[in-house]
Design a protein around this motif. Structure first.
Motif, PDB file in Angstrom:
ATOM      1  N   ALA A  62      33.582  -7.942 -43.463  1.00 56.34           N
ATOM      2  CA  ALA A  62      33.176  -9.335 -43.308  1.00 56.34           C
ATOM      3  C   ALA A  62      31.662  -9.452 -43.230  1.00 56.34           C
ATOM      4  CB  ALA A  62      33.826  -9.925 -42.055  1.00 56.34           C
ATOM      5  N   LEU A  63      31.008  -8.490 -42.576  1.00 56.59           N
ATOM      6  CA  LEU A  63      29.551  -8.531 -42.477  1.00 56.59           C
ATOM      7  C   LEU A  63      28.911  -8.185 -43.815  1.00 56.59           C
ATOM      8  CD1 LEU A  63      28.947  -6.966 -38.956  1.00 56.59           C
ATOM      9  CD2 LEU A  63      29.475  -9.329 -39.615  1.00 56.59           C
ATOM     10  N   GLN A  64      29.541  -7.285 -44.550  1.00 59.29           N
ATOM     11  CA  GLN A  64      29.045  -6.988 -45.895  1.00 59.29           C
ATOM     12  C   GLN A  64      29.164  -8.232 -46.779  1.00 59.29           C
ATOM     13  OE1 GLN A  64      31.275  -4.026 -47.969  1.00 59.29           O
ATOM     14  NE2 GLN A  64      29.768  -3.802 -49.605  1.00 59.29           N
ATOM     15  N   ALA A  65      30.281  -8.944 -46.677  1.00 59.65           N
ATOM     16  CA  ALA A  65      30.458 -10.159 -47.461  1.00 59.65           C
ATOM     17  C   ALA A  65      29.459 -11.232 -47.055  1.00 59.65           C
ATOM     18  CB  ALA A  65      31.890 -10.687 -47.288  1.00 59.65           C
ATOM     19  N   LEU A  66      29.090 -11.266 -45.787  1.00 60.15           N
ATOM     20  CA  LEU A  66      28.072 -12.210 -45.329  1.00 60.15           C
ATOM     21  C   LEU A  66      26.723 -11.892 -45.958  1.00 60.15           C
ATOM     22  CD1 LEU A  66      27.419 -14.591 -43.413  1.00 60.15           C
ATOM     23  CD2 LEU A  66      27.055 -12.899 -41.604  1.00 60.15           C
ATOM     24  N   GLY A  67      26.475 -10.589 -46.206  1.00 63.47           N
ATOM     25  CA  GLY A  67      25.263 -10.185 -46.909  1.00 63.47           C
ATOM     26  C   GLY A  67      24.163  -9.635 -46.039  1.00 63.47           C
ATOM     27  N   VAL A  68      24.484  -9.285 -44.783  1.00 62.47           N
ATOM     28  CA  VAL A  68      23.422  -8.829 -43.881  1.00 62.47           C
ATOM     29  C   VAL A  68      22.978  -7.414 -44.247  1.00 62.47           C
ATOM     30  CG1 VAL A  68      24.261 -10.313 -42.052  1.00 62.47           C
ATOM     31  CG2 VAL A  68      25.028  -7.943 -42.122  1.00 62.47           C
ATOM     32  N   ASP A  69      21.760  -7.069 -43.809  1.00 58.95           N
ATOM     33  CA  ASP A  69      21.182  -5.768 -44.122  1.00 58.95           C
ATOM     34  C   ASP A  69      21.448  -4.723 -43.050  1.00 58.95           C
ATOM     35  OD1 ASP A  69      19.568  -6.523 -46.581  1.00 58.95           O
ATOM     36  OD2 ASP A  69      18.757  -7.944 -45.132  1.00 58.95           O
ATOM     37  N   ALA A  70      21.618  -5.175 -41.824  1.00 59.00           N
ATOM     38  CA  ALA A  70      21.781  -4.232 -40.711  1.00 59.00           C
ATOM     39  C   ALA A  70      22.592  -4.893 -39.610  1.00 59.00           C
ATOM     40  CB  ALA A  70      20.416  -3.785 -40.165  1.00 59.00           C
ATOM     41  N   VAL A  71      23.155  -4.046 -38.755  1.00 55.77           N
ATOM     42  CA  VAL A  71      23.942  -4.499 -37.614  1.00 55.77           C
ATOM     43  C   VAL A  71      23.299  -3.941 -36.349  1.00 55.77           C
ATOM     44  CG1 VAL A  71      26.219  -4.518 -36.533  1.00 55.77           C
ATOM     45  CG2 VAL A  71      26.030  -4.463 -39.035  1.00 55.77           C
ATOM     46  N   TRP A  72      22.982  -4.816 -35.420  1.00 53.43           N
ATOM     47  CA  TRP A  72      22.480  -4.407 -34.108  1.00 53.43           C
ATOM     48  C   TRP A  72      23.632  -4.538 -33.121  1.00 53.43           C
ATOM     49  CZ3 TRP A  72      19.597  -8.762 -31.116  1.00 53.43           C
ATOM     50  CH2 TRP A  72      19.588  -8.477 -29.745  1.00 53.43           C
ATOM     51  N   ILE A  73      23.938  -3.446 -32.430  1.00 51.99           N
ATOM     52  CA  ILE A  73      25.067  -3.426 -31.499  1.00 51.99           C
ATOM     53  C   ILE A  73      24.542  -3.364 -30.071  1.00 51.99           C
ATOM     54  CG2 ILE A  73      27.234  -2.298 -30.879  1.00 51.99           C
ATOM     55  CD1 ILE A  73      27.275  -1.005 -33.622  1.00 51.99           C
ATOM     56  N   SER A  74      24.923  -4.332 -29.256  1.00 46.81           N
ATOM     57  CA  SER A  74      24.573  -4.322 -27.839  1.00 46.81           C
ATOM     58  C   SER A  74      25.237  -3.120 -27.161  1.00 46.81           C
ATOM     59  CB  SER A  74      24.999  -5.640 -27.191  1.00 46.81           C
ATOM     60  OG  SER A  74      24.200  -6.713 -27.666  1.00 46.81           O
ATOM     61  N   PRO A  75      24.849  -2.788 -25.918  1.00 47.22           N
ATOM     62  CA  PRO A  75      25.229  -1.492 -25.338  1.00 47.22           C
ATOM     63  C   PRO A  75      26.729  -1.198 -25.335  1.00 47.22           C
ATOM     64  CG  PRO A  75      23.515  -2.465 -24.030  1.00 47.22           C
ATOM     65  CD  PRO A  75      23.910  -3.512 -25.042  1.00 47.22           C
ATOM     66  N   PHE A  76      27.039   0.039 -25.709  1.00 45.81           N
ATOM     67  CA  PHE A  76      28.416   0.546 -25.721  1.00 45.81           C
ATOM     68  C   PHE A  76      28.516   1.835 -24.917  1.00 45.81           C
ATOM     69  CE2 PHE A  76      26.073   1.653 -29.591  1.00 45.81           C
ATOM     70  CZ  PHE A  76      26.020   3.034 -29.488  1.00 45.81           C
ATOM     71  N   TYR A  77      27.486   2.150 -24.127  1.00 42.12           N
ATOM     72  CA  TYR A  77      27.427   3.400 -23.372  1.00 42.12           C
ATOM     73  C   TYR A  77      28.323   3.321 -22.129  1.00 42.12           C
ATOM     74  CZ  TYR A  77      23.003   3.031 -25.949  1.00 42.12           C
ATOM     75  OH  TYR A  77      22.058   2.824 -26.921  1.00 42.12           O
ATOM     76  N   PRO A  78      28.648   4.468 -21.533  1.00 41.67           N
ATOM     77  CA  PRO A  78      29.375   4.437 -20.263  1.00 41.67           C
ATOM     78  C   PRO A  78      28.646   3.575 -19.241  1.00 41.67           C
ATOM     79  CG  PRO A  78      29.412   6.655 -21.147  1.00 41.67           C
ATOM     80  CD  PRO A  78      28.488   5.855 -22.034  1.00 41.67           C
ATOM     81  N   SER A  79      29.415   2.720 -18.573  1.00 44.89           N
ATOM     82  CA  SER A  79      28.824   1.729 -17.683  1.00 44.89           C
ATOM     83  C   SER A  79      29.897   1.163 -16.764  1.00 44.89           C
ATOM     84  CB  SER A  79      28.227   0.591 -18.519  1.00 44.89           C
ATOM     85  OG  SER A  79      27.970  -0.551 -17.738  1.00 44.89           O
ATOM     86  N   PRO A  80      29.533   0.813 -15.532  1.00 45.35           N
ATOM     87  CA  PRO A  80      30.471   0.081 -14.673  1.00 45.35           C
ATOM     88  C   PRO A  80      30.691  -1.360 -15.125  1.00 45.35           C
ATOM     89  CG  PRO A  80      28.780   1.191 -13.367  1.00 45.35           C
ATOM     90  CD  PRO A  80      28.325   1.242 -14.801  1.00 45.35           C
ATOM     91  N   GLN A  81      29.913  -1.815 -16.111  1.00 43.15           N
ATOM     92  CA  GLN A  81      30.045  -3.154 -16.687  1.00 43.15           C
ATOM     93  C   GLN A  81      29.750  -4.257 -15.673  1.00 43.15           C
ATOM     94  OE1 GLN A  81      30.611  -3.622 -20.039  1.00 43.15           O
ATOM     95  NE2 GLN A  81      30.576  -1.403 -20.261  1.00 43.15           N
ATOM     96  N   ARG A  82      28.834  -4.002 -14.775  1.00 43.91           N
ATOM     97  CA  ARG A  82      28.411  -5.055 -13.859  1.00 43.91           C
ATOM     98  C   ARG A  82      27.570  -6.103 -14.586  1.00 43.91           C
ATOM     99  NH1 ARG A  82      28.101  -3.956  -8.261  1.00 43.91           N
ATOM    100  NH2 ARG A  82      27.001  -5.960  -8.150  1.00 43.91           N
ATOM    101  N   ASP A  83      26.920  -5.694 -15.679  1.00 45.35           N
ATOM    102  CA  ASP A  83      26.103  -6.615 -16.470  1.00 45.35           C
ATOM    103  C   ASP A  83      26.417  -6.449 -17.951  1.00 45.35           C
ATOM    104  OD1 ASP A  83      24.202  -8.485 -17.259  1.00 45.35           O
ATOM    105  OD2 ASP A  83      22.549  -7.053 -17.219  1.00 45.35           O
ATOM    106  N   GLY A  84      27.692  -6.447 -18.274  1.00 40.76           N
ATOM    107  CA  GLY A  84      28.102  -6.407 -19.668  1.00 40.76           C
ATOM    108  C   GLY A  84      27.599  -5.213 -20.448  1.00 40.76           C
ATOM    109  N   GLY A  85      27.424  -4.066 -19.789  1.00 42.65           N
ATOM    110  CA  GLY A  85      26.976  -2.857 -20.464  1.00 42.65           C
ATOM    111  C   GLY A  85      25.489  -2.601 -20.370  1.00 42.65           C
TER     112      GLY A  85
END
Length: 555
Positions: A62-85
């Protein structure tokens, strides 16, 4: 009438990018459209109600079809998730909530195969209080090398009962929390510019600096294309951690914009340049004036720094802001980058029509929130403004669907620490982080295989779902697809802006790369000049540009 969007790109239409270095001045990041994914809310592969890395991988088409050049991903690291990662307990792994390192590698490989780069969020200002270093600091006690990695201080006043200085947390309340001593008596205080679960690193420590070099190498060695650096302006604090003087220059902050931070990013830039493929650093550096922000993107420091337009809908004010941005960044040889929405702000589909929105988010008790259908024309016009400007552009997930801020989340379901630290005085950022809709008739609107979603989705998500918009030439999605395709075709990101005068005061008009962009921010319709209409944010009748409408014309 609205222009018909170009056909979505298929993987066979776009060769995977070369990892060879680009010629100086033509690097990919100078003109890129970068799509921000907030992983908790993008796509859930396993039905637990929380988005994950396999979910992102499954939706890359879907992102390729949208035509974007890059994807920035917010944090996905190990976390207690008190602040969304954004409270990280391990910088070199993936939280099981989001998957595994193998899932990350698969995502990266699939994105590269589709011709898209991947940028990850890096959070170097602070860690989680569950990080092994902070736990070791608690165990080691005052004066120890372990505590030297963070900002521990004795308190002021009788018995050290007052915080070491008057700094306030950006999430509300004091920026200091006091520990209990081994003997049951109060102990030292530690600094946290955000939640108390997010202690700030002390970047005067060489051990901290070397640890983050290790973190950078870990992800770059896996093939990551760069980092968006969270709170990049605040790593270095003023010597002695002085009080904030209410009578001092408001643009000076002892906990932000300190000169010593630039040494850190020069070091990082040199490290990245040891890797092939134009790896990049993007600064979140909300410092003023713009000339100071541009210091973060000098040739030997970062590559981009965010610049937002989401809080203004006034042609003269925007013209002045665009001029100031282009002047400041071009002075150091850097491109501007334009941001309308992100995971920390009220979605611009709402905010552009709500200039009096209270600071800190909006919710069920916020008065006078405008109706969504009244807001949408400005959001559509803003898309053509952002994507028509020279430089880079950012798209926050769901922006391409025209998603508004969700205001109806009940208090008991909110999760942003801002809401709790301010005792509900500020709603926080949950309203822009609600899981996005993919399929109108599916459970959780296609966010996952089941009905669960970590924040409740509103009923209006059904009519805004991607499958309802796909193929509809008048949808917001089709507008974004067409704009990104035309932006690439005409090389708008590489253009030179030239203002076009002679239009009413409420009309913003400029020319770049042979395309004239007009945005009517006034209250009256304006006549269009001669020329071919390439794309419009709303139907054009009798060659007049209605209020809250934008058009691209071939000039």
């Amino acid at each position: 009438m609205l222009s018909t969007p170009s056909q979505p790109r298929e993987s066979g239409d776009l060769s995977p990018f070369s990892l060879a270095e680009s010629r100086a001045g033509s690097e990919w990041w100078r003109t890129a459209v970068i799509y921000q994914v907030y992983p908790r809310s993008f796509a859930d592969s396993d039905g637990d109600g929380i988005g994950d890395l396999p979910g992102i991988t499954a939706r890359l088409g879907a992102l390729q079809a949208l035509g974007v050049d890059a994807v920035w991903i917010s944090p996905f690291y190990p976390s207690p998730q008190r602040d969304g990662g954004y409270d990280v307990s391990d910088y070199c792994d993936v939280d099981p909530l989001f998957g595994t390192l193998a899932d990350f590698d698969a995502l990266l490989a699939e994105a590269h195969a589709r011709g898209m780069r991947v940028i990850a969020d890096l959070v170097p200002n602070h860690s989680s209080d569950r990080h092994p270093w902070f736990q070791a600091a608690l165990a080691a006690g005052p004066g120890s090398p372990e505590r030297a990695r963070y900002h521990f201080r004795d308190g002021r006043g009788v018995g050290g009962n007052e915080p070491p200085n008057n700094w306030q947390s950006w999430f509300g309340g004091p920026a200091w929390t006091r520990l209990g001593g081994d003997d049951g008596q109060p102990g030292q205080w530690y600094l946290h510019l955000f939640d108390s679960s997010q202690p700030d690193f002390d970047w005067s420590s060489e051990e901290v600096r070397e640890e983050f070099r290790r973190v950078l190498r870990f992800w770059l060695d896996r093939g990551l294309d760069g980092f968006r650096v969270d709170v990049a302006s605040s790593l270095v604090k003023a010597d002695g951690l002085p009080d904030i003087d209410p009578d001092a220059d408001p643009q000076y902050e002892p906990h932000s914009g300190q000169p010593g931070v630039h040494e850190i990013f020069r070091d990082w830039r040199a490290l990245l340049e040891g890797y092939p493929g134009d790896r990049i650093l993007v600064a979140e550096a909300w410092v003023q004036p713009l000339s100071r922000r541009a210091e973060w993107v000098r040739p030997d420091e970062m590559h981009q720094a965010f610049n937002d337009l989401f809080d203004v809908w006034d042609a003269p004010a925007l013209r002045a802001r665009i001029d100031a941005t282009l002047a400041a960044f071009s002075a150091v040889g850097a491109p501007a980058s334009w941001v309308a929405s992100n995971h920390d702000s009220v979605r611009h589909a709402t905010s552009l029509s709500f200039p009096d929105a209270p600071y800190g988010g909006i919710g069920p008790r916020t008065p006078d929130v405008p109706d969504y259908d009244d807001c949408l024309p400005r959001a559509r016009a803003q898309a053509l403004l952002n994507l028509g400007l020279p430089g880079g552009a950012y798209v926050y997930q769901g922006e391409e669907l025209g998603l508004p801020e969700v205001t109806e989340i009940p208090d008991e379901l909110r999760q942003d620490p801002t809401f709790f630290r301010t005792q509900g005085e500020q709603y926080g950022r949950d309203g822009c982080r609600v899981p996005i809709p993919w399929e109108a008739e599916a459970p959780s609107y296609g966010f996952g295989p089941g009905p669960a979603s970590w924040l409740p989705q509103p009923e209006r998500w059904a009519r805004l779902a991607r499958d309802r918009q796909q193929g509809d030439p008048e949808s917001v999605l089709s507008l974004y697809q067409a704009a990104i395709a035309l932006r690439r075709e005409h090389a708008l990101g590489a253009g030179q802006l030239e203002w076009v005068d002679g239009h009413p005061d409420g009309v913003l008009a400029f020319r770049s790369a042979g395309v004239t962009v007009l945005v009517n921010m006034g209250e009256s319709a304006a006549a269009l000049p001669a020329g071919e209409i390439l794309l419009a944010s709303a139907p054009i009748h009798d060659r007049t540009l209605s209020p809250n409408t934008a058009v691209w014309m071939h000039s």
